[in-house]
Design an enzyme around this catalytic site. Structure first.
Site, PDB file in Angstrom:
ATOM      1  N   HIS A  61       9.850  10.631 -66.181  1.00 32.97           N
ATOM      2  CA  HIS A  61       9.775   9.751 -67.349  1.00 32.97           C
ATOM      3  C   HIS A  61       9.679  10.569 -68.644  1.00 32.97           C
ATOM      4  O   HIS A  61       8.590  10.845 -69.147  1.00 32.97           O
ATOM      5  CB  HIS A  61       8.544   8.849 -67.190  1.00 32.97           C
ATOM      6  CG  HIS A  61       8.520   7.677 -68.118  1.00 32.97           C
ATOM      7  ND1 HIS A  61       8.007   6.454 -67.752  1.00 32.97           N
ATOM      8  CD2 HIS A  61       8.933   7.530 -69.397  1.00 32.97           C
ATOM      9  CE1 HIS A  61       8.103   5.608 -68.771  1.00 32.97           C
ATOM     10  NE2 HIS A  61       8.650   6.244 -69.791  1.00 32.97           N
ATOM     11  N   HIS A  63      11.413  11.011 -72.617  1.00 31.56           N
ATOM     12  CA  HIS A  63      12.315  10.510 -73.666  1.00 31.56           C
ATOM     13  C   HIS A  63      12.834  11.719 -74.440  1.00 31.56           C
ATOM     14  O   HIS A  63      12.080  12.375 -75.152  1.00 31.56           O
ATOM     15  CB  HIS A  63      11.580   9.542 -74.601  1.00 31.56           C
ATOM     16  CG  HIS A  63      11.113   8.297 -73.907  1.00 31.56           C
ATOM     17  ND1 HIS A  63      11.939   7.211 -73.684  1.00 31.56           N
ATOM     18  CD2 HIS A  63       9.923   7.966 -73.360  1.00 31.56           C
ATOM     19  CE1 HIS A  63      11.265   6.263 -73.037  1.00 31.56           C
ATOM     20  NE2 HIS A  63      10.033   6.695 -72.828  1.00 31.56           N
ATOM     21  N   ASP A 155      13.171   1.069 -69.724  1.00 26.05           N
ATOM     22  CA  ASP A 155      11.874   1.485 -70.261  1.00 26.05           C
ATOM     23  C   ASP A 155      11.795   1.375 -71.784  1.00 26.05           C
ATOM     24  O   ASP A 155      12.719   1.730 -72.502  1.00 26.05           O
ATOM     25  CB  ASP A 155      11.519   2.910 -69.860  1.00 26.05           C
ATOM     26  CG  ASP A 155      10.130   3.272 -70.337  1.00 26.05           C
ATOM     27  OD1 ASP A 155       9.186   2.650 -69.855  1.00 26.05           O
ATOM     28  OD2 ASP A 155       9.998   4.132 -71.222  1.00 26.05           O
ATOM     29  N   HIS A 182       9.190  -0.934 -66.592  1.00 24.30           N
ATOM     30  CA  HIS A 182       8.161  -0.908 -67.644  1.00 24.30           C
ATOM     31  C   HIS A 182       7.523  -2.302 -67.600  1.00 24.30           C
ATOM     32  O   HIS A 182       8.083  -3.256 -68.133  1.00 24.30           O
ATOM     33  CB  HIS A 182       8.825  -0.609 -68.994  1.00 24.30           C
ATOM     34  CG  HIS A 182       7.927  -0.745 -70.172  1.00 24.30           C
ATOM     35  ND1 HIS A 182       7.602   0.316 -70.981  1.00 24.30           N
ATOM     36  CD2 HIS A 182       7.298  -1.821 -70.699  1.00 24.30           C
ATOM     37  CE1 HIS A 182       6.791  -0.107 -71.953  1.00 24.30           C
ATOM     38  NE2 HIS A 182       6.602  -1.395 -71.804  1.00 24.30           N
ATOM     39  N   HIS A 235       4.242   4.202 -65.611  1.00 18.59           N
ATOM     40  CA  HIS A 235       2.955   4.305 -66.319  1.00 18.59           C
ATOM     41  C   HIS A 235       1.935   3.193 -66.055  1.00 18.59           C
ATOM     42  O   HIS A 235       1.583   2.427 -66.957  1.00 18.59           O
ATOM     43  CB  HIS A 235       3.169   4.451 -67.832  1.00 18.59           C
ATOM     44  CG  HIS A 235       4.232   3.588 -68.449  1.00 18.59           C
ATOM     45  ND1 HIS A 235       4.308   2.236 -68.268  1.00 18.59           N
ATOM     46  CD2 HIS A 235       5.284   3.900 -69.254  1.00 18.59           C
ATOM     47  CE1 HIS A 235       5.336   1.758 -68.943  1.00 18.59           C
ATOM     48  NE2 HIS A 235       5.951   2.744 -69.534  1.00 18.59           N
ATOM     49  N   ASP A 308       5.859  10.351 -69.698  1.00 19.78           N
ATOM     50  CA  ASP A 308       6.239   9.416 -70.774  1.00 19.78           C
ATOM     51  C   ASP A 308       6.250  10.152 -72.116  1.00 19.78           C
ATOM     52  O   ASP A 308       5.822   9.611 -73.145  1.00 19.78           O
ATOM     53  CB  ASP A 308       5.329   8.188 -70.818  1.00 19.78           C
ATOM     54  CG  ASP A 308       5.916   7.067 -71.683  1.00 19.78           C
ATOM     55  OD1 ASP A 308       7.068   7.179 -72.140  1.00 19.78           O
ATOM     56  OD2 ASP A 308       5.201   6.055 -71.901  1.00 19.78           O
ATOM     57  N   HIS A 312       8.057  11.441 -81.654  1.00 23.27           N
ATOM     58  CA  HIS A 312       8.344  10.655 -82.864  1.00 23.27           C
ATOM     59  C   HIS A 312       8.199  11.572 -84.073  1.00 23.27           C
ATOM     60  O   HIS A 312       7.277  12.399 -84.108  1.00 23.27           O
ATOM     61  CB  HIS A 312       7.356   9.493 -83.018  1.00 23.27           C
ATOM     62  CG  HIS A 312       7.558   8.396 -82.021  1.00 23.27           C
ATOM     63  ND1 HIS A 312       8.676   7.591 -82.020  1.00 23.27           N
ATOM     64  CD2 HIS A 312       6.792   7.979 -80.991  1.00 23.27           C
ATOM     65  CE1 HIS A 312       8.574   6.711 -81.029  1.00 23.27           C
ATOM     66  NE2 HIS A 312       7.451   6.928 -80.386  1.00 23.27           N
TER      67      HIS A 312
HETATM   68 ZN    ZN Z   1       7.514   2.486 -70.817  1.00 23.64          ZN
END
Ligand code: ZN
Length: 433
Positions: A61, A63, A155, A182, A235, A308, A312
């Protein structure tokens, strides 16, 4: 590493007694008491000094934000961060711009990963077109593409339509795929800003109730059982979710689950600071939830740790709580947080960590070449980790393009010294090679 040979001296595989480990041409060639000799004269030497040797970590997981949000992370910076955290493979989530809902986009991410050289990137495909939850994406085409997608997830959003979820579960059975959910009932979480409870009431922030997660998990394990398919719960964050997964597993249903490092350590009390670095989805919960999650990871109810990792840029996090984006970076601190919460507390040994951060996630993602034993003949995907090291987390040292860590200034144990991807060092003494 010019000769393609590395001799790691005095490493402790899975925390066992020190041995030498010889890597040749991307493979573990030998593991033994003292391998120094004519065969290893031309090898690059790494003095492990008792550091723990684990199979390269696998994240289910991550991003990576590319394509579309390269201001927060790229495949290159994200895989460098992954390597620095001890990972040799990451699954890249589909909520990019454009969404990874076609063979073209997943192939693009897969190719970017191959050219980075730091870490293998396995794209996750979206379950529905545009993550909109209305129409199944081209699951078959994404699976048949060069990326060979087996894990699908919307997700960031929940596949809340039960019929779409059922069809997706049925569809992926054909190629042993899995739907990673999710779990967030959207109507129950409208305007949600933090865990629903006494703290949210005191702070006047919209609550994200545990039941919004648990009701979707209950529905999805029943759906997966009904169509005999695989569902993976992203998660997990509540004690109640643990109970449902435990029940589903006791039935023999094909359900797996992950927990993030931050849900193993942090609680909603931190939200009292109104610092959006603690704003995350699902939200930080209570002390009781943290305890239940740790116990469930220890007893195998929760299969694995997944980061996860959600980078940002500064402007999306450094603002008022309600306006801030949800998510935290996590690749570079994951192993340290797991040592702190699970190993130093006596809940897991290093073999247990290898199981939950390498073997199981590789197995769930059906990723070959990763999550393998530290043994001769296996691919040399390895991490050398010094658990005696202690340091204060300094986001300035991160390889990630983003700095939104909840651990800034916190002292954590352990340090990744080396990461090897098919025998090549991607990290040398803590720094990307
Ligand atoms: Zn998520």
């Amino acid at each position: 590493m010019t000769t393609g040979k590395t001799l790691i001296r005095g490493a402790r595989p899975l925390g066992a007694d020190p041995v030498d480990v010889l890597l040749t041409d991307g493979t573990i060639a030998a593991v033994g008491a003292d391998l120094a000799g004519p065969d290893t004269a031309d090898a690059e030497i790494v003095e492990a000094k008792g550091a723990v040797l684990l199979p390269g970590l696998v994240d289910l997981h991550t991003h990576l934000r590319e394509p579309g949000r390269e201001d927060s992370e790229t495949v290159l910076t994200g895989t460098r961060a992954a390597a620095r955290g001890g990972f040799t493979a990451v699954h890249a989530m589909a909520n990019t711009f454009p969404v990874a809902d076609t063979a073209g986009v997943v192939e693009q991410v897969w190719r970017l990963g191959r050219s980075s050289g730091y870490c293998d990137v396995q794209p996750i495909g979206a379950v529905t077109v545009g993550l909109e939850g209305k129409q199944l994406a081209e699951l078959g085409a994404m699976h048949e593409s060069a990326a060979g997608v087996r894990v699908f997830s919307d997700d960031g959003r929940c596949v809340d339509d039960a019929v779409i979820m059922r069809r997706a579960l049925e569809y992926v059975k054909a190629f042993d795929g899995v739907i990673a959910q999710h779990a967030q009932e959207p109507r129950l979480t409208e305007g949600a800003q933090m865990n629903e409870g006494t703290v949210s009431a005191e702070l006047g922030l919209g609550g994200w109730p545990a039941v919004a997660e648990e009701s979707i998990i209950a529905r999805d394990v029943l759906l997966a059982a009904h169509v005999d398919s695989r569902v993976h719960i992203c998660h997990l964050s509540t004690a109640g979710s643990v109970e449902i997964v435990r029940w589903a597993k006791s039935k023999g249903w094909r359900v797996t689950a992950e927990v993030t490092p931050h849900h193993l350590l942090l609680t909603e009390e931190l939200v009292r600071s109104y610092d959006p670095v603690y704003k995350v989805n699902p939200p930080l919960r209570t002390e009781r939830d943290v305890r239940a999650l740790r116990e469930a990871l220890a007893d195998g109810t929760i299969d694995c740790v997944a980061t996860d990792h959600a980078p940002h840029p500064h402007e999306d996090k450094d603002c008022e709580w309600p306006a801030a984006a949800m998510g935290m970076v996590g690749l570079e601190t994951a192993l340290s947080v797991v040592q702190h919460t699970m190993v130093d507390t006596g809940l897991l040994d290093w073999a247990g960590v290898a199981e939950r951060m390498s073997h199981r996630p590789a197995e769930i993602g059906r990723l070959s070449g990763h999550g393998r034993p530290v043994a001769p003949g296996e691919p040399a995907n390895l991490v050398l980790f010094d658990p005696t090291h202690r340091a204060v987390v300094d986001p300035g040292s991160f390889a990630s393009r983003s700095r939104n860590t909840p651990y800034r200034g916190l002292e954590l144990p352990g340090r990744v010294r080396y990461t090897f991807l098919r025998g090549r060092a991607t990290v040398v003494e803590g720094e990307p090679a």
